[in-house]
Design a protein around this motif. Sequence first.
Motif, PDB file in Angstrom:
ATOM      1  N   LEU B 169      39.962 -23.286  26.183  1.00 37.66           N
ATOM      2  CA  LEU B 169      40.790 -23.488  27.376  1.00 37.66           C
ATOM      3  C   LEU B 169      42.233 -23.826  26.983  1.00 37.66           C
ATOM      4  O   LEU B 169      43.178 -23.235  27.508  1.00 37.66           O
ATOM      5  CB  LEU B 169      40.184 -24.591  28.258  1.00 37.66           C
ATOM      6  CG  LEU B 169      41.016 -25.013  29.471  1.00 37.66           C
ATOM      7  CD1 LEU B 169      41.265 -23.844  30.423  1.00 37.66           C
ATOM      8  CD2 LEU B 169      40.326 -26.162  30.235  1.00 37.66           C
ATOM      9  N   MET B 170      42.400 -24.753  26.021  1.00 42.17           N
ATOM     10  CA  MET B 170      43.759 -25.130  25.575  1.00 42.17           C
ATOM     11  C   MET B 170      44.488 -23.934  24.972  1.00 42.17           C
ATOM     12  O   MET B 170      45.676 -23.724  25.197  1.00 42.17           O
ATOM     13  CB  MET B 170      43.683 -26.251  24.533  1.00 42.17           C
ATOM     14  CG  MET B 170      43.437 -27.612  25.127  1.00 42.17           C
ATOM     15  SD  MET B 170      43.696 -28.899  23.885  1.00 42.17           S
ATOM     16  CE  MET B 170      42.140 -28.863  23.030  1.00 42.17           C
ATOM     17  N   HIS B 171      43.740 -23.144  24.182  1.00 36.19           N
ATOM     18  CA  HIS B 171      44.296 -21.947  23.545  1.00 36.19           C
ATOM     19  C   HIS B 171      44.729 -20.931  24.618  1.00 36.19           C
ATOM     20  O   HIS B 171      45.829 -20.373  24.571  1.00 36.19           O
ATOM     21  CB  HIS B 171      43.235 -21.370  22.611  1.00 36.19           C
ATOM     22  CG  HIS B 171      43.724 -20.309  21.674  1.00 36.19           C
ATOM     23  ND1 HIS B 171      42.919 -19.771  20.705  1.00 36.19           N
ATOM     24  CD2 HIS B 171      44.907 -19.670  21.572  1.00 36.19           C
ATOM     25  CE1 HIS B 171      43.601 -18.846  20.037  1.00 36.19           C
ATOM     26  NE2 HIS B 171      44.808 -18.767  20.546  1.00 36.19           N
ATOM     27  N   ALA B 172      43.854 -20.737  25.629  1.00 32.65           N
ATOM     28  CA  ALA B 172      44.160 -19.803  26.719  1.00 32.65           C
ATOM     29  C   ALA B 172      45.408 -20.254  27.485  1.00 32.65           C
ATOM     30  O   ALA B 172      46.273 -19.440  27.827  1.00 32.65           O
ATOM     31  CB  ALA B 172      42.962 -19.681  27.660  1.00 32.65           C
ATOM     32  N   GLU B 173      45.496 -21.568  27.723  1.00 34.53           N
ATOM     33  CA  GLU B 173      46.664 -22.098  28.456  1.00 34.53           C
ATOM     34  C   GLU B 173      47.958 -21.907  27.649  1.00 34.53           C
ATOM     35  O   GLU B 173      49.016 -21.649  28.215  1.00 34.53           O
ATOM     36  CB  GLU B 173      46.444 -23.580  28.799  1.00 34.53           C
ATOM     37  CG  GLU B 173      45.457 -23.751  29.942  1.00 34.53           C
ATOM     38  CD  GLU B 173      45.035 -25.186  30.207  1.00 34.53           C
ATOM     39  OE1 GLU B 173      44.606 -25.494  31.324  1.00 34.53           O
ATOM     40  OE2 GLU B 173      45.107 -26.021  29.261  1.00 34.53           O
ATOM     41  N   MET B 174      47.836 -22.033  26.313  1.00 36.27           N
ATOM     42  CA  MET B 174      48.987 -21.803  25.435  1.00 36.27           C
ATOM     43  C   MET B 174      49.462 -20.340  25.517  1.00 36.27           C
ATOM     44  O   MET B 174      50.655 -20.062  25.635  1.00 36.27           O
ATOM     45  CB  MET B 174      48.591 -22.167  24.003  1.00 36.27           C
ATOM     46  CG  MET B 174      49.695 -22.147  22.993  1.00 36.27           C
ATOM     47  SD  MET B 174      49.017 -22.399  21.330  1.00 36.27           S
ATOM     48  CE  MET B 174      48.758 -20.712  20.842  1.00 36.27           C
ATOM     49  N   VAL B 175      48.513 -19.413  25.475  1.00 43.75           N
ATOM     50  CA  VAL B 175      48.857 -17.986  25.579  1.00 43.75           C
ATOM     51  C   VAL B 175      49.381 -17.674  26.986  1.00 43.75           C
ATOM     52  O   VAL B 175      50.325 -16.907  27.152  1.00 43.75           O
ATOM     53  CB  VAL B 175      47.633 -17.093  25.242  1.00 43.75           C
ATOM     54  CG1 VAL B 175      47.959 -15.617  25.425  1.00 43.75           C
ATOM     55  CG2 VAL B 175      47.166 -17.345  23.796  1.00 43.75           C
ATOM     56  N   GLN B 176      48.776 -18.297  27.984  1.00 41.97           N
ATOM     57  CA  GLN B 176      49.162 -18.062  29.392  1.00 41.97           C
ATOM     58  C   GLN B 176      50.655 -18.361  29.610  1.00 41.97           C
ATOM     59  O   GLN B 176      51.323 -17.647  30.342  1.00 41.97           O
ATOM     60  CB  GLN B 176      48.318 -18.957  30.305  1.00 41.97           C
ATOM     61  CG  GLN B 176      48.513 -18.692  31.797  1.00 41.97           C
ATOM     62  CD  GLN B 176      47.678 -19.662  32.629  1.00 41.97           C
ATOM     63  OE1 GLN B 176      47.593 -20.844  32.315  1.00 41.97           O
ATOM     64  NE2 GLN B 176      47.061 -19.163  33.684  1.00 41.97           N
ATOM     65  N   LYS B 177      51.136 -19.429  28.945  1.00 43.54           N
ATOM     66  CA  LYS B 177      52.558 -19.819  29.099  1.00 43.54           C
ATOM     67  C   LYS B 177      53.502 -18.685  28.698  1.00 43.54           C
ATOM     68  O   LYS B 177      54.580 -18.532  29.258  1.00 43.54           O
ATOM     69  CB  LYS B 177      52.860 -21.068  28.246  1.00 43.54           C
ATOM     70  CG  LYS B 177      52.509 -22.342  28.981  1.00 43.54           C
ATOM     71  CD  LYS B 177      53.010 -23.571  28.257  1.00 43.54           C
ATOM     72  CE  LYS B 177      52.330 -24.810  28.825  1.00 43.54           C
ATOM     73  NZ  LYS B 177      51.815 -25.705  27.797  1.00 43.54           N
ATOM     74  N   LYS B 178      53.087 -17.885  27.717  1.00 37.99           N
ATOM     75  CA  LYS B 178      53.930 -16.778  27.257  1.00 37.99           C
ATOM     76  C   LYS B 178      54.011 -15.646  28.267  1.00 37.99           C
ATOM     77  O   LYS B 178      54.894 -14.804  28.194  1.00 37.99           O
ATOM     78  CB  LYS B 178      53.401 -16.212  25.931  1.00 37.99           C
ATOM     79  CG  LYS B 178      53.373 -17.229  24.825  1.00 37.99           C
ATOM     80  CD  LYS B 178      52.906 -16.609  23.515  1.00 37.99           C
ATOM     81  CE  LYS B 178      52.775 -17.680  22.441  1.00 37.99           C
ATOM     82  NZ  LYS B 178      52.301 -17.146  21.169  1.00 37.99           N
ATOM     83  N   PHE B 179      53.048 -15.607  29.214  1.00 40.71           N
ATOM     84  CA  PHE B 179      53.025 -14.506  30.181  1.00 40.71           C
ATOM     85  C   PHE B 179      53.441 -14.910  31.587  1.00 40.71           C
ATOM     86  O   PHE B 179      53.483 -14.080  32.467  1.00 40.71           O
ATOM     87  CB  PHE B 179      51.619 -13.885  30.213  1.00 40.71           C
ATOM     88  CG  PHE B 179      51.284 -13.160  28.939  1.00 40.71           C
ATOM     89  CD1 PHE B 179      51.668 -11.853  28.758  1.00 40.71           C
ATOM     90  CD2 PHE B 179      50.623 -13.821  27.915  1.00 40.71           C
ATOM     91  CE1 PHE B 179      51.381 -11.193  27.579  1.00 40.71           C
ATOM     92  CE2 PHE B 179      50.342 -13.170  26.720  1.00 40.71           C
ATOM     93  CZ  PHE B 179      50.730 -11.858  26.561  1.00 40.71           C
ATOM     94  N   SER B 180      53.729 -16.194  31.779  1.00 39.38           N
ATOM     95  CA  SER B 180      54.160 -16.639  33.110  1.00 39.38           C
ATOM     96  C   SER B 180      55.679 -16.621  33.193  1.00 39.38           C
ATOM     97  O   SER B 180      56.360 -17.170  32.329  1.00 39.38           O
ATOM     98  CB  SER B 180      53.625 -18.048  33.401  1.00 39.38           C
ATOM     99  OG  SER B 180      54.118 -18.930  32.433  1.00 39.38           O
ATOM    100  N   LYS B 181      56.195 -15.951  34.184  1.00 39.87           N
ATOM    101  CA  LYS B 181      57.647 -15.859  34.315  1.00 39.87           C
ATOM    102  C   LYS B 181      58.073 -16.403  35.675  1.00 39.87           C
ATOM    103  O   LYS B 181      57.319 -16.377  36.610  1.00 39.87           O
ATOM    104  CB  LYS B 181      58.093 -14.412  34.180  1.00 39.87           C
ATOM    105  CG  LYS B 181      58.319 -14.047  32.706  1.00 39.87           C
ATOM    106  CD  LYS B 181      58.477 -12.537  32.546  1.00 39.87           C
ATOM    107  CE  LYS B 181      57.966 -12.097  31.181  1.00 39.87           C
ATOM    108  NZ  LYS B 181      57.672 -10.664  31.173  1.00 39.87           N
TER     109      LYS B 181
END
Lengths: 114, 181
Positions: B169-181
């Motif tokens: 979950l933490m890893h997914a949230e880290m990657v998610q930040k790169k795709f949220s604009k």
Amino acid sequence: MKNYKALMRNHLYLLISLLFFASCSNRTDTPVHKVYTVEIKQMQFQPAELTVQKGDTIIWINRDIVQHDVTEEKSKAWTSSPLLTGQSWTLVATENADYYCSIHQVMKGKLLVQ
Amino acid sequence: MKCIKPLVKWAGAAILYTMVMPSPAFSQQKPDLSDPEIASVAVAANQIDINYAEIAKEKSKNADILEFAQTMANDHKAVIAQAVALVTKLGVTPKDNAVTQKMQADAEKTKKMLRSKSGAAFNKAYIDNEVAYHKAVISAVEDLLIPESDNNELKELLQNVVPALKTHLMHAEMVQKKFSK
Ligand SMILES: [Cu+2]
């Protein structure tokens, strides 16, 4: 008189060589470098922060059911490559390092070398 | 203060049950699961995330997404292997049930949604779903599967899986930040 001087010189050589050998055997008797173990379990490096002396050995062992690795974080200077359950990897400490698991990038560890 | 924590936990569990079980017949109470049914839910929950990862490997060209998807596939396969080894040892056959069926029906809809997208929209949809899915599975394991399991080894296996799910979950949230604009 000449003989006495030569005798003294021989004694001195003997004394120096004895001291030399004594210091040598001292060096091998007392281990200077220590060995530390970092367990990888429950998705954590345990301990996550470790302070060692230069030349000490660190062994990381994977005790989880999933694969992990041990990788220097800033420049990928070194990596264990993937470790399966039960596998371990060894590094001789030379300098401070922030490291992580490149498979689970939120898993982080720190090595402080004195 | 002592009674607040269980209350919050209960509320969290209630939200999950209505999510997993929206039909009125089940929403009133928590589903009663036997160990063979828990094994079925556990295997299905892992397999669903492996299937999402396979879609990502087909559709994405982004290194962060591809690496994350590979980790999900490897880790959830390792968990299934552990679960299969345990049920084999215990002589238990996983038993299909309403929770497994609901999860699989929801997963079919999600896979359809993911397949309909491409490029940056796919990457965002995939990682958003990974965040939501891991949150739902963590709640299901902690508040339903662990308390419901009777066999101690099954309970222990489920408890051992929680740290991996939380790290995912933490890893997914880290990657998610790169795709949220
Ligand atoms: Cu890892």
